[in-house]
Enzyme design. Structure first.
Site, PDB file in Angstrom:
ATOM      1  CE1 TYR A 105     104.483  42.688  74.973  1.00  0.00           C
ATOM      2  CE2 TYR A 105     103.213  40.710  74.492  1.00  0.00           C
ATOM      3  CZ  TYR A 105     104.249  41.572  74.183  1.00  0.00           C
ATOM      4  OH  TYR A 105     105.032  41.338  73.091  1.00  0.00           O
ATOM      5  CD  GLU A 141     105.759  44.554  72.170  1.00  0.00           C
ATOM      6  OE1 GLU A 141     106.358  43.486  72.347  1.00  0.00           O
ATOM      7  OE2 GLU A 141     106.319  45.662  72.268  1.00  0.00           O
TER       8      GLU A 141
END
Ligand code: GDP
Ligand code: MN
Length: 394
Positions: free
Chosen positions: A105, A192
């Site tokens: 991530y 993101e």
């Protein structure tokens, strides 16, 4: 403004970030054609992904692999029209399926408290970061970009090592810096990548290599900065915008939805906040607020239908402080709005300031419930909302 994955990926590509190729398909036939192309170019499988402005598509069945054009068509047929958390899928992204070795991530977010850009990374990729933050906060690595120097290599390297990306250091540093560049280039408040993935690729000569790529992308742009990027307006997805939000935006009004039962019409952001506070203090919960701004003319008041469109609204509080805005003009607008109203909802009106004296007889004649102070108005609106709720139950 939230961007679809495919649009977000275009912005990443424009900033030089590694993103596998893709095509957007609106029909199963288009998906089939795209799959044919990727499969003929050597992909073993294709990935087909629902394009909706919501996370967790994978879990909801909106991300699937297919090994042939036929299968791609069937999968696309199943995903198109699917309902994911209340959103209908109208298009899919088709790309060569990645052979994932490990998911990470990595995101750049606006850290308002620090007034800077914060990078957050984790080796726990693919899952929702909120879960990681709650269960294992120590698994998230944080790094602030320098306000003037941006993200510096030594910091990015340290972060990459901490995330377990030592074997892909150069790529990880470039991607981390790229997220910050993307954020600044478009005034985004979130960029993101989840998952950022190490993927295995077989070259033409048969050698296998591992590469770090952005497999998913989520970008939200700062609405207040959109005026600086007129070229990005076309990325707004009309299918995904609620009709009330669209109407408010086009009319130049601010309309914010909340969870309660009292609709609020105000003029000015500060007054909106104060009105929310006093409604809450009086024991109520605002359902929304519509800020008709300064110099509100009668036709803006007619946007009352935006407030009424929410079925949860069972009382309305109108709180207008007349400066440039003229009270009598607002009163006339309210009378007109009520005449057009399809639903009978009790309304409490407080108008002070410019031409409040002229507004008063108009409101009285039209039999509006009025209040002299905001405290009184809030108490009356909360009372009306409670009576309406009790009436609905009885
Ligand atoms: P989200 O669920 O909406 O965040 O959609 P993602 O694009 O992140 O996909 C969800 C999950 O599907 C990822 O975490 C991967 O595990 C998997 N996935 C996505 N793309 C591929 C792909 O190309 N190949 C494989 N094998 N899995 C994928
Ligand atoms: Mn994802």
């Amino acid at each position: 403004m939230k961007l679809q994955e495919a649009d977000a990926k275009s912005l990443l590509v424009a900033q030089g970030l590694p993103v596998p190729p893709w095509e957007v398909a609106h029909t199963a036939a288009e998906a089939r054609a795209a799959a044919e192309r990727f499969l003929s170019e050597g992909a073993e499988k294709v990935v087909i992904k629902a394009q909706v402005l919501i996370g967790g598509r994978g879990k909801a069945g909106g991300v699937k692999l297919a090994g042939s054009p036929d299968e791609a068509e069937q999968v696309a047929e199943a995903i198109l029209g699917m309902d994911i958390k209340g959103m209908t899928v109208r298009k899919v992204l088709v790309g060569p399926a990645a052979d994932i070795v490990k998911e990470f991530y990595l995101a750049a977010v606006l850290d308002r408290a620090e007034r800077g850009i914060l990078l957050m990374g984790s080796a726990e990729g693919g899952v929702e970061i909120e879960q990681v933050a709650a269960a294992t906060p120590e698994a998230i690595v944080r790094l602030h970009a320098h306000p003037l120097l941006g993200l510096q290599d030594f910091g990015a390297r340290e972060m990459a090592f901490a995330m377990g990306l030592g074997a892909h250091l150069k790529a990880a540093v470039a991607i981390a810096k790229g997220l910050v560049t993307t954020m600044k280039a478009y005034d985004a408040d979130l960029v993101e990548i989840n998952p950022l993935a190490i993927v295995r690729e077989t070259a033409a000569d048969g050698t296998i290599e591992e590469r770090l790529v952005c497999l998913d992308a989520k970008i939200t742009l700062d609405d207040s900065a959109l005026a600086r990027h007129p070229g990005l307006e076309y990325l707004r997805d009309p299918d995904e915008e609620a009709p009330e939000d669209k109407e408010a935006r086009e009319a130049g009004l601010t309309f914010i939805k909340l969870d309660g039962t009292i609709g609020c019409m105000v003029n000015g952001a500060g007054l909106a906040m104060t009105t929310m506070d006093l409604v809450k203090r009086a024991g109520g919960e605002p359902a929304n607020f519509l800020d008709i701004g300064g110099g509100a003319r009668a036709e803006k008041v007619a946007a009352m239908r935006l407030i009424l469109a929410d079925p949860k609204v069972n009382a309305i509080l109108v709180n207008i402080f007349g400066g440039i805005t003229r009270g009598d003009e607002v009163a006339r607008g309210l009378i007109e709005a009520r005449a057009q109203q399809t639903r009978d909802v009790p309304m409490v009106v407080r108008i002070v300031g410019t031409n409040a004296a002229e507004a008063a007889p108009l409101l009285e004649e039209a039999r509006f419930e009025t209040a002299a102070s905001l405290d009184e108005a809030a108490a009356k609106a909360v009372g009306a909302s409670r009576r309406a709720a009790a009436g609905a139950v009885a």
